[in-house]
Design a protein around this motif. Structure first.
Motif, mmCIF file in Angstrom:
data_model
loop_
_atom_site.group_PDB
_atom_site.id
_atom_site.type_symbol
_atom_site.label_atom_id
_atom_site.label_comp_id
_atom_site.label_asym_id
_atom_site.label_seq_id
_atom_site.Cartn_x
_atom_site.Cartn_y
_atom_site.Cartn_z
ATOM 1 N N PRO A 129 0.821 -1.222 0.000
ATOM 2 C CA PRO A 129 0.000 0.000 0.000
ATOM 3 C C PRO A 129 0.850 1.265 0.000
ATOM 4 O O PRO A 129 0.460 2.283 -0.560
ATOM 5 C CB PRO A 129 -0.798 -0.093 1.304
ATOM 6 C CG PRO A 129 -0.560 -1.438 1.866
ATOM 7 C CD PRO A 129 0.597 -2.059 1.181
ATOM 8 N N PHE A 130 2.022 1.188 0.628
ATOM 9 C CA PHE A 130 2.902 2.356 0.716
ATOM 10 C C PHE A 130 3.348 2.832 -0.673
ATOM 11 O O PHE A 130 3.547 4.020 -0.904
ATOM 12 C CB PHE A 130 4.132 1.967 1.558
ATOM 13 C CG PHE A 130 4.924 3.143 2.042
ATOM 14 C CD1 PHE A 130 4.607 3.759 3.240
ATOM 15 C CD2 PHE A 130 5.983 3.641 1.301
ATOM 16 C CE1 PHE A 130 5.341 4.848 3.701
ATOM 17 C CE2 PHE A 130 6.719 4.734 1.745
ATOM 18 C CZ PHE A 130 6.391 5.338 2.945
ATOM 19 N N PHE A 131 3.494 1.889 -1.606
ATOM 20 C CA PHE A 131 3.963 2.240 -2.950
ATOM 21 C C PHE A 131 2.854 2.131 -4.005
ATOM 22 O O PHE A 131 3.132 2.084 -5.201
ATOM 23 C CB PHE A 131 5.161 1.362 -3.338
ATOM 24 C CG PHE A 131 6.394 1.687 -2.537
ATOM 25 C CD1 PHE A 131 7.089 2.862 -2.753
ATOM 26 C CD2 PHE A 131 6.856 0.827 -1.548
ATOM 27 C CE1 PHE A 131 8.224 3.187 -2.012
ATOM 28 C CE2 PHE A 131 7.983 1.141 -0.801
ATOM 29 C CZ PHE A 131 8.663 2.323 -1.040
ATOM 30 N N SER A 132 1.591 2.055 -3.543
ATOM 31 C CA SER A 132 0.487 1.948 -4.513
ATOM 32 C C SER A 132 0.371 3.237 -5.318
ATOM 33 O O SER A 132 0.902 4.287 -4.922
ATOM 34 C CB SER A 132 -0.825 1.707 -3.761
ATOM 35 O OG SER A 132 -1.163 2.898 -3.070
ATOM 36 N N SER A 182 10.139 7.708 1.596
ATOM 37 C CA SER A 182 10.102 6.442 2.333
ATOM 38 C C SER A 182 10.550 6.548 3.774
ATOM 39 O O SER A 182 10.136 5.770 4.620
ATOM 40 C CB SER A 182 10.994 5.404 1.650
ATOM 41 O OG SER A 182 10.637 5.249 0.327
ATOM 42 N N PHE A 183 11.494 7.490 4.041
ATOM 43 C CA PHE A 183 12.075 7.500 5.382
ATOM 44 C C PHE A 183 11.857 8.817 6.137
ATOM 45 O O PHE A 183 12.236 8.945 7.293
ATOM 46 C CB PHE A 183 13.597 7.235 5.312
ATOM 47 C CG PHE A 183 13.975 6.197 4.293
ATOM 48 C CD1 PHE A 183 13.421 4.926 4.340
ATOM 49 C CD2 PHE A 183 14.858 6.487 3.260
ATOM 50 C CE1 PHE A 183 13.750 3.965 3.398
ATOM 51 C CE2 PHE A 183 15.185 5.538 2.308
ATOM 52 C CZ PHE A 183 14.630 4.269 2.375
ATOM 53 N N THR A 268 6.451 6.696 7.404
ATOM 54 C CA THR A 268 7.579 6.110 6.672
ATOM 55 C C THR A 268 7.365 4.608 6.447
ATOM 56 O O THR A 268 6.438 4.027 7.025
ATOM 57 C CB THR A 268 8.885 6.271 7.481
ATOM 58 O OG1 THR A 268 8.758 5.467 8.656
ATOM 59 C CG2 THR A 268 9.130 7.723 7.878
ATOM 60 N N ILE A 269 8.283 3.993 5.668
ATOM 61 C CA ILE A 269 8.155 2.533 5.509
ATOM 62 C C ILE A 269 8.379 1.839 6.853
ATOM 63 O O ILE A 269 7.895 0.741 7.077
ATOM 64 C CB ILE A 269 9.104 1.933 4.437
ATOM 65 C CG1 ILE A 269 10.571 2.141 4.775
ATOM 66 C CG2 ILE A 269 8.785 2.415 3.051
ATOM 67 C CD1 ILE A 269 11.493 1.212 3.976
ATOM 68 N N PHE A 270 9.127 2.517 7.738
ATOM 69 C CA PHE A 270 9.365 1.909 9.051
ATOM 70 C C PHE A 270 8.046 1.851 9.851
ATOM 71 O O PHE A 270 7.760 0.847 10.497
ATOM 72 C CB PHE A 270 10.423 2.698 9.831
ATOM 73 C CG PHE A 270 11.700 2.886 9.047
ATOM 74 C CD1 PHE A 270 12.334 1.800 8.471
ATOM 75 C CD2 PHE A 270 12.252 4.147 8.854
ATOM 76 C CE1 PHE A 270 13.500 1.955 7.732
ATOM 77 C CE2 PHE A 270 13.419 4.319 8.126
ATOM 78 C CZ PHE A 270 14.042 3.223 7.556
ATOM 79 N N GLN A 293 17.696 -0.069 2.859
ATOM 80 C CA GLN A 293 18.785 -0.015 1.878
ATOM 81 C C GLN A 293 18.358 -0.561 0.527
ATOM 82 O O GLN A 293 18.769 -0.075 -0.521
ATOM 83 C CB GLN A 293 19.975 -0.823 2.377
ATOM 84 C CG GLN A 293 20.846 -0.054 3.333
ATOM 85 C CD GLN A 293 21.811 -0.966 4.055
ATOM 86 O OE1 GLN A 293 22.328 -1.902 3.480
ATOM 87 N NE2 GLN A 293 22.029 -0.708 5.314
ATOM 88 N N THR A 294 17.519 -1.601 0.543
ATOM 89 C CA THR A 294 17.063 -2.151 -0.741
ATOM 90 C C THR A 294 16.109 -1.183 -1.424
ATOM 91 O O THR A 294 16.146 -1.036 -2.640
ATOM 92 C CB THR A 294 16.313 -3.497 -0.566
ATOM 93 O OG1 THR A 294 16.397 -3.911 0.751
ATOM 94 C CG2 THR A 294 16.791 -4.531 -1.479
ATOM 95 N N VAL A 295 15.271 -0.563 -0.628
ATOM 96 C CA VAL A 295 14.303 0.367 -1.223
ATOM 97 C C VAL A 295 15.040 1.541 -1.878
ATOM 98 O O VAL A 295 14.805 1.877 -3.042
ATOM 99 C CB VAL A 295 13.282 0.860 -0.172
ATOM 100 C CG1 VAL A 295 12.498 2.045 -0.674
ATOM 101 C CG2 VAL A 295 12.324 -0.271 0.197
#
Ligand code: HEM
Length: 503
Positions: A129-132, A182-183, A268-270, A293-295
């Protein structure tokens, strides 16, 4: 002494037995391919490490010699047949990633690296959902603001006549966007036009990609490197110093949010992971750091390189540039208007869409092989590939397949629209597009990548006249496959000069 001799003899016998097994008894023994590859992974290591990311090119030779399926290591077969892409990557959603590549970036527990399909799905669920599309469109302002800053920098470059590497500018932009989104923090790299946006993570990720070939072959290297004091690592490679700082900042942010989940204005993604119903061990600070780091890694080189390819080919082609400009002038009569470059409008422009697609196609996204391991046998032509085999394919083979793309090495935006976008068998060109991968592990950042690329290309070409500076195709063509694509190592990059503004 006798004991040492016995140990040595046993070891040699073991090696001989292993070689005999791999060459003649293994279920893969009947598959075509070089004996050296079947014998040992040193074959792959030689091309990837010693020859610096040249195994992809060796695979071209092997396919010419052995056909579309080749056993390339003791446990991996590579298929060059873009029609097979859906079978391998879509039809078997329970297939795992090839576990021996998990150590590539030292983030073995990130969703990108984990092998098991079920565990991957579970880790990815809170981030979907975060990247929808909806979530990304809600943050469009952020992308537009960062692009505005990039354009202001380009205006300064016009005033002082400076030459800069466009990949640096785009990588700085992409890093600021993805980290802010994201962060909840960014380093403001996009503001630093005065040094040609040299402060960016592009080279650091390319170095990591190159080193990834070592980590894949020798996974014990990563923990060893992590034990080296940061100051020494930074001295050895300053770009890795930047990464270490990034890790520290991730850690600080994660600790703050863990202590107080309502901390920070930004979701954030966290937050997404910590507030999810993932098990506690998936919410640990180190795993979250790896995920972050991957994101960020997934979002910088891929996007910046696709945009770089598009800029290079658009500027190199006397036919493409005027067509794009004509479309942009009509769609965006006043580039200073508040909503001039709204994504929802840009994504409907056919020629711009073609430029975005061609940029991604030429950029390759990930140049390295993508592999899956199935739990059941897989039939390919006359061969049955046993379960447990790593089966890999490469985007480069699909992206430049002449049976799908007419004149595959030509940057032709028009191929994506009108009659040309349908193939003779009735399928759409889009259905053959593998730029973002396919299936359950398809790129999670596709919506953000599209938003960035449309806005970047539209703003750059609608606002500025650019000129390539001492740049040719050797600066964009793949010369080293570091999993991430790299041109020749002495390339100075795709350099441009802003020579005017577009009315
Ligand atoms: C033009 C830009 C981009 C291209 C061409 C691209 C391409 C890809 C490809 C080919 C994969 C691998 C699919 C697979 O393993 O089968 C992937 C995965 C991934 N990408 Fe992207 N990507 C782009 C932009 C982004 C952005 C902006 C982000 C930031 C959110 C991102 C984050 C990721 C992540 C986290 C994965 C791992 C997904 C998973 O394992 O489930 N990418 N990308």
């Amino acid at each position: 002494m006798a004991l040492i001799t016995l140990a040595l003899v046993s070891f040699v016998l073991y090696l001989l037995g292993l070689a005999f097994y791999r060459l003649y008894l293994s279920p893969l023994a009947k598959l075509p391919g070089p004996k050296l590859g079947a014998l040992s992974k040193f074959y792959e290591a030689y091309y990837e490490i010693w020859r610096q990311g040249k195994f992809s090119f060796k695979l071209d030779e092997l396919h010419e010699r052995y056909g579309p399926i080749v056993r390339i290591t003791p446990e991996e077969v590579h298929i060059r047949d873009s029609a097979f892409w859906d079978t391998l990557f879509v039809k078997y959603p329970k297939a795992s990633r090839y576990s021996s590549t998990a150590s590539r970036f030292g983030n073995n527990d990130s969703m990108f690296a984990v092998a098991d399909a079920g565990y991957h799905r579970m880790l990815r669920a809170p981030l979907n959902p975060f990247f929808s599309r909806r979530a990304i469109l809600d943050q469009q302002e952020l992308v537009q603001d960062k692009m505005g800053i990039l354009c202001t920098g380009m205006e300064r470059c016009l005033e002082n006549g400076s030459v800069f590497c466009i990949t640096d500018a785009f990588a700085a932009f992409a890093a600021d966007v993805i980290s802010q989104y994201s962060f909840g923090f960014s380093y403001g790299q996009v503001e630093h036009y005065e040094n040609g946006w040299k402060e960016n993570f592009h080279n650091a990720y390319i170095s990591l990609g190159a080193f990834g070939h070592v980590s894949v072959q020798y996974p014990w290297v990563n923990p060893l490197l992590k034990s080296i004091p940061d100051s020494i690592t930074t001295k050895m490679d300053p770009s890795l110093g930047q990464m270490l700082q990034l890790q520290k900042d991730f850690n600080k942010t994660i600790q703050t949010i863990k202590k107080d989940p309502s901390a920070g204005k930004h979701h954030t993604i966290f937050h997404a992971v910590l507030q999810s119903d993932l098990p506690e061990d998936a919410k640990g600070a180190t795993r979250l750091e790896h995920e972050a780091q991957t994101v960020i890694g997934g979002g910088i080189v891929t996007t910046a390189w696709a945009a770089t390819q598009a800029i290079f080919y658009i500027l190199s082609d006397d036919d493409v540039h005027p067509k794009l400009l004509a479309e942009l002038r009509e769609a965006v009569p006043n580039p200073s208007a508040h909503d001039a470059f709204k994504f929802e409008k840009l994504e409907k422009l056919p020629y711009l869409t073609g430029c975005v697609k061609e940029g991604i196609r030429f950029g390759l996204g990930i140049s390295g092989r993508g592999a899956r391991v199935l739990q059941e046998p897989l039939v390919y032509q006359d061969y049955t590939i046993p379960p447990g085999t790593a089966i890999s394919m490469s985007a480069r083979d699909a992206n430049f397949d002449g049976s799908v793309y007419k004149e595959p090495r030509k940057f032709r935006p028009e191929r994506w629209t009108g009659k040309e976008s349908k193939l003779a068998d009735g399928s759409s060109l889009d259905s053959h597009f593998v730029g973002f991968g396919k299936g359950t592990r398809m790129c999670i950042g596709i919506n953000l990548a599209h938003l960035e690329l449309y806005v970047q290309l539209a703003q750059v070409f609608r606002r500025f006249q650019l000129e390539l500076y001492e740049t040719d195709t050797s600066d964009v063509e793949l010369a080293h496959d570091f999993f991430l694509p790299s041109p020749k190592l002495d390339s100075k990059g795709v350099r441009v000069r802003v020579v005017g503004k577009v009315n």
